[in-house]
Enzyme design. Sequence first.
Site, mmCIF file in Angstrom:
data_model
loop_
_atom_site.group_PDB
_atom_site.id
_atom_site.type_symbol
_atom_site.label_atom_id
_atom_site.label_comp_id
_atom_site.label_asym_id
_atom_site.label_seq_id
_atom_site.Cartn_x
_atom_site.Cartn_y
_atom_site.Cartn_z
ATOM 1 N N GLN A 86 0.807 -1.232 -0.049
ATOM 2 C CA GLN A 86 0.012 -0.075 0.070
ATOM 3 C C GLN A 86 0.973 1.178 0.059
ATOM 4 O O GLN A 86 1.935 1.340 0.793
ATOM 5 C CB GLN A 86 -0.894 0.054 1.120
ATOM 6 C CG GLN A 86 -1.965 0.973 1.347
ATOM 7 C CD GLN A 86 -3.038 1.078 2.262
ATOM 8 O OE1 GLN A 86 -3.146 0.263 3.104
ATOM 9 N NE2 GLN A 86 -4.092 2.047 2.357
ATOM 10 N N THR A 87 0.726 2.135 -0.925
ATOM 11 C CA THR A 87 1.093 3.334 -0.897
ATOM 12 C C THR A 87 0.566 4.715 -0.581
ATOM 13 O O THR A 87 1.074 5.899 -0.348
ATOM 14 C CB THR A 87 2.103 3.614 -2.444
ATOM 15 O OG1 THR A 87 0.990 3.463 -3.398
ATOM 16 C CG2 THR A 87 2.960 2.266 -2.567
ATOM 17 N N HIS A 92 -8.246 1.492 -1.225
ATOM 18 C CA HIS A 92 -8.821 1.539 -2.429
ATOM 19 C C HIS A 92 -8.807 0.116 -2.885
ATOM 20 O O HIS A 92 -8.129 -0.605 -2.640
ATOM 21 C CB HIS A 92 -8.157 2.387 -3.390
ATOM 22 C CG HIS A 92 -6.805 2.296 -3.238
ATOM 23 N ND1 HIS A 92 -5.933 2.832 -2.236
ATOM 24 C CD2 HIS A 92 -5.896 1.814 -4.213
ATOM 25 C CE1 HIS A 92 -4.748 2.571 -2.560
ATOM 26 N NE2 HIS A 92 -4.539 2.176 -3.843
#
Length: 120
Positions: A86-87, A92
């Site tokens: 996850q960045t 999402h």
Amino acid sequence: MPCPFCHPENIITSNALAYAIYDKYPVNSGHILIIPKRHVSDYFETTIEERTAFNELLEECKELLDYQFKPNGYNIGINCGEVAGQTIFHVHVHLIPRFKGDMDEPRGGVRGVIPEKQKY
């Protein structure tokens, strides 16, 4: 840095709790992100109502992609936490259309997040 998902542009579709946009860095043509309107970092912090909203948009977006791109399959995924890739820490859901021949050997699908574990 402000959250890129808190002020969305180019919304494809939405409902009361979530919206969908095309991914700016798509894996394949038509790659869509489904995002809650409320800023929440992790899927496990979302409400049942938000999860229902995600699912409604997944179905709607799949119909759109089936019509526009005619994929042969889909991957659906969520990265939860930095070690999971996850960045952007506004949860999402990725809806990724898959096409026959888009990779040599797709067997293992999402197991490819750890490449040496994909083939079994």
